[in-house]
Design an enzyme around this catalytic site. Structure first.
Site, PDB file in Angstrom:
ATOM      1  N   LYS A  64       1.773  -2.631   7.139  1.00 40.69           N
ATOM      2  CA  LYS A  64       2.293  -2.579   5.775  1.00 40.69           C
ATOM      3  C   LYS A  64       3.783  -2.243   5.749  1.00 40.69           C
ATOM      4  O   LYS A  64       4.516  -2.714   4.870  1.00 40.69           O
ATOM      5  CB  LYS A  64       1.486  -1.584   4.942  1.00 40.69           C
ATOM      6  CG  LYS A  64       0.061  -2.061   4.645  1.00 40.69           C
ATOM      7  CD  LYS A  64       0.048  -3.372   3.875  1.00 40.69           C
ATOM      8  CE  LYS A  64      -1.332  -3.777   3.424  1.00 40.69           C
ATOM      9  NZ  LYS A  64      -1.349  -5.042   2.638  1.00 40.69           N
ATOM     10  N   SER A  77       0.849  -1.184   0.000  1.00 36.88           N
ATOM     11  CA  SER A  77       0.000   0.000   0.000  1.00 36.88           C
ATOM     12  C   SER A  77       0.887   1.237   0.000  1.00 36.88           C
ATOM     13  O   SER A  77       2.060   1.171   0.403  1.00 36.88           O
ATOM     14  CB  SER A  77      -0.894  -0.005   1.247  1.00 36.88           C
ATOM     15  OG  SER A  77      -1.550   1.229   1.427  1.00 36.88           O
ATOM     16  N   TYR A 117      -2.947  -0.345  10.339  1.00 37.29           N
ATOM     17  CA  TYR A 117      -2.773  -0.789   8.955  1.00 37.29           C
ATOM     18  C   TYR A 117      -1.432  -0.310   8.406  1.00 37.29           C
ATOM     19  O   TYR A 117      -0.674  -1.093   7.814  1.00 37.29           O
ATOM     20  CB  TYR A 117      -3.923  -0.244   8.108  1.00 37.29           C
ATOM     21  CG  TYR A 117      -3.867  -0.619   6.647  1.00 37.29           C
ATOM     22  CD1 TYR A 117      -4.235  -1.890   6.227  1.00 37.29           C
ATOM     23  CD2 TYR A 117      -3.472   0.311   5.675  1.00 37.29           C
ATOM     24  CE1 TYR A 117      -4.211  -2.235   4.882  1.00 37.29           C
ATOM     25  CE2 TYR A 117      -3.439  -0.026   4.336  1.00 37.29           C
ATOM     26  CZ  TYR A 117      -3.809  -1.297   3.942  1.00 37.29           C
ATOM     27  OH  TYR A 117      -3.779  -1.632   2.612  1.00 37.29           O
ATOM     28  N   THR A 119     -12.337  -0.032  -3.598  1.00 35.75           N
ATOM     29  CA  THR A 119     -12.673  -1.305  -2.964  1.00 35.75           C
ATOM     30  C   THR A 119     -13.594  -1.055  -1.776  1.00 35.75           C
ATOM     31  O   THR A 119     -13.803   0.083  -1.356  1.00 35.75           O
ATOM     32  CB  THR A 119     -11.410  -2.025  -2.452  1.00 35.75           C
ATOM     33  OG1 THR A 119     -10.784  -1.191  -1.454  1.00 35.75           O
ATOM     34  CG2 THR A 119     -10.420  -2.303  -3.574  1.00 35.75           C
TER      35      THR A 119
END
Length: 245
Positions: A163, A146, A159, A192
């Site tokens: 990552k 990401s 998150y 998404t």
């Protein structure tokens, strides 16, 4: 999370695509980027789609003549058994992931634990289980990372941290396994379900034209997989271009 004890690959509809000589395993292929990756790779690979059993995953597998592999990345104890039958693997695509929108002070330890289990520990466990098969094929490993794995995103504390850790694992794998080609792909924001949840958290209005299409990321994966054998793509960064006027 639910484990699938002793569950191995389950064959979907067999077609001409199923007889491809090269084999690819994709995680998180039931929707979004993962489903698009399955579509992009189907003409060139025998597909193995790994994930928790669901109607969506079965539908994607049927559409592309793929085999499903019951797998829960949050339950590392059953990962080795799930892929035990694979002796050669040309391409492993780590796409599955979770995100809990929230700043540090809004997050919980449970959210951090699950985020790291699914986004980091699970991919590590699956890679370790498949290393002999990848080495045998001199294969490729692609991590769908990401932009948050390069620059921390506000409101995505756990998150972003996961990552960054995933990129470090990919870099370590590349150094330690010279037979393999290892690529981290860092997309910007993609259209998404995860993105919709983030925009809702931010209080904004969702406009899919502001984001990358899942198919765009999938084409990047296909292009990396098609890199001639004398080349090694370490990292790809792709960002939304925005509306073309």
């Amino acid at each position: 999370h639910s484990a699938v004890p002793g569950a191995g690959p389950q064959v979907g509809r067999v077609s001409g695509m199923q007889r491809r000589t090269h084999r690819a395993l994709v995680t998180g292929a039931s929707r979004g980027i993962g489903a698009a990756i399955a579509e992009a790779l189907a003409p060139h690979y025998t597909l193995l789609l790994a994930g928790r059993p669901s109607e969506r995953l079965a539908e994607v597998a049927t559409r592309w003549g793929a085999t499903t592999v019951p797998l829960d990345l949050g339950d590392t104890d059953q990962i080795t058994a799930a892929v035990a039958g694979l002796t050669e693997l040309d391409l492993l695509v780590h796409n599955a992931g979770v995100a809990y929108p929230g700043r540090v002070g809004e997050s919980t330890v449970a959210q951090w634990r699950e985020t790291f289990e699914v986004n980091v520990t699970g991919p590590v466990a699956l890679t370790l289980a498949l290393l002999p098969a990848l080495r045998a094929a001199r294969g490729q490993v692609v991590f769908i990372n990401s932009g948050a794995g390069l620059n921390v995103s506000p409101g995505l504390s756990s998150y972003s941290a996961s990552k960054f850790a995933l990129k470090a694992f990919a870099d370590s794998l590349r150094i330690d396994e010279p037979l393999l080609r290892v690529t981290s792909i860092h997309p910007g924001r993609v259209d998404t379900t995860m993105q919709r949840d983030l925009v809702a958290y931010e209080g904004g209005e969702y406009d899919p034209t502001q984001f990358l299409a899942p198919q765009t990321v999938a084409q990047v994966v296909a292009q990396v997989a098609a890199t001639p054998p004398d080349g090694h793509t370490h990292q790809v960064v792709i960002r939304p271009r925005g509306p073309v006027r």
